[in-house]
Enzyme design. Structure first.
Site, short mmCIF file in Angstrom:
data_model
loop_
_atom_site.label_atom_id
_atom_site.label_comp_id
_atom_site.label_asym_id
_atom_site.label_seq_id
_atom_site.Cartn_x
_atom_site.Cartn_y
_atom_site.Cartn_z
N SER A 156 -4.14 5.06 2.81
CA SER A 156 -5.37 4.76 2.10
C SER A 156 -6.33 5.94 2.25
O SER A 156 -6.01 7.05 1.84
CB SER A 156 -5.97 3.45 2.60
N ASP B 269 -0.61 -1.71 -6.39
CA ASP B 269 -1.82 -1.42 -5.62
C ASP B 269 -3.06 -1.48 -6.52
O ASP B 269 -3.17 -0.69 -7.46
CB ASP B 269 -1.70 -0.03 -4.99
N HIS C 163 -1.55 -2.68 -1.81
CA HIS C 163 -2.24 -1.72 -0.97
C HIS C 163 -1.84 -1.95 0.48
O HIS C 163 -2.50 -2.67 1.24
CB HIS C 163 -3.75 -1.86 -1.13
#
Length: 264
Positions: free
Chosen positions: A117, A203, A235
């Site tokens: 991320s 995601d 995600h």
């Protein structure tokens, strides 16, 4: 893990967690991974992390950096990366190599950077803005184009969007100039080190196109690039079979590029 602290480029004390494999010694210096947590504003803490433990068990030192902007160290430290993303906080991660060198147990010519991320963004920012700092990079669903990512936040995340715009900048204003400057996609021609990207096609936060485009751009440079795409993940990878594949592929990638090849 062991809690350690080291001085960054401007003297700021950076906390981190150090994991050292048992076989590391001054006579047998090991490769290492600088691990960057997500966020921005997350924190690495001393808990069992199967991915990191897996790497340590296979002979890698891991230093999980709580760079400026991480939570848990007071408001001043937390706000130190506001409108300074990919710059001061990245240097904190690069200076982790100095600490690894001081241990006498790590071969600092064989250090990779890895994160997911926001941590994945930091990987690509390192590979594009400081291309010689690390021997390889592993980017798990990291942002590569901040202008697109910030503009793609859906309306039902309004409070999250407002907070992120305050910290990162508003892509619909003059802030876009800086966001362009710190977006790895626009500087991908600088990538010269082996790169691995892992992404979930579902995601909603970091869109698949973020990984698709940086992979394509890196391949154009002629550097080794591996892309692992999971059609059934969002995600973060939550399915055990995908986690096993992801960790295994990461280890194979790191072994290939950070460990001397056995003679034929």
């Amino acid at each position: 893990g062991e809690v350690v602290r080291y001085a960054s480029f401007d003297g700021t004390e950076i906390p981190a967690l150090l994991y050292m494999p048992h076989q590391a010694s001054e006579e047998n210096r090991v490769p290492a991974v600088v691990y960057v947590h997500g966020g921005p504003g997350g924190q690495s803490s001393l808990y069992y992390d199967p991915a990191l433990q897996y790497l340590v068990n296979h002979g890698y030192a891991v230093i999980a950096v709580n760079n400026r902007g991480s939570s848990g160290y007071g408001k001043t430290f937390y706000r130190m990366d506001d409108r300074n993303h990919g710059e001061g906080d990245l240097m904190d991660c690069i200076y982790a190599k100095n600490y690894l060198a001081q241990t006498g147990l790590v071969d600092t010519a064989r250090v990779a950077i890895m994160g997911g991320s926001y941590g994945g963004y930091m990987v690509m920012q390192a590979l594009t803005s400081q291309p010689e700092a690390f021997a390889a990079g592993v980017n798990l669903f990291g942002v590569t184009n901040w202008i697109r990512t910030l503009r793609s936040i859906p309306p039902w995340w309004e409070s999250f969007k407002n907070a992120l715009y305050k910290e990162m900048g508003d892509p619909n204003t003059a802030d876009s100039v800086r966001l362009y400057r710190i977006s790895p996609l626009f500087h991908a021609h600088n990538i010269v080190k082996p790169t691995m990207v892992l992404q979930g096609s579902q995601d909603p936060r970091v869109l698949q196109v973020e990984s698709d485009e940086i992979v394509e751009a890196a391949k154009a440079n002629g550097v080794p690039v591996e892309y692992v795409l999971f059609d059934d993940e969002g995600h973060g990878f939550v399915k055990k079979e995908n986690q096993i594949e992801a960790y295994g592929r990461i280890l194979t990638f790191l072994n290939k590029h950070l460990k001397p090849q056995e003679p034929a």
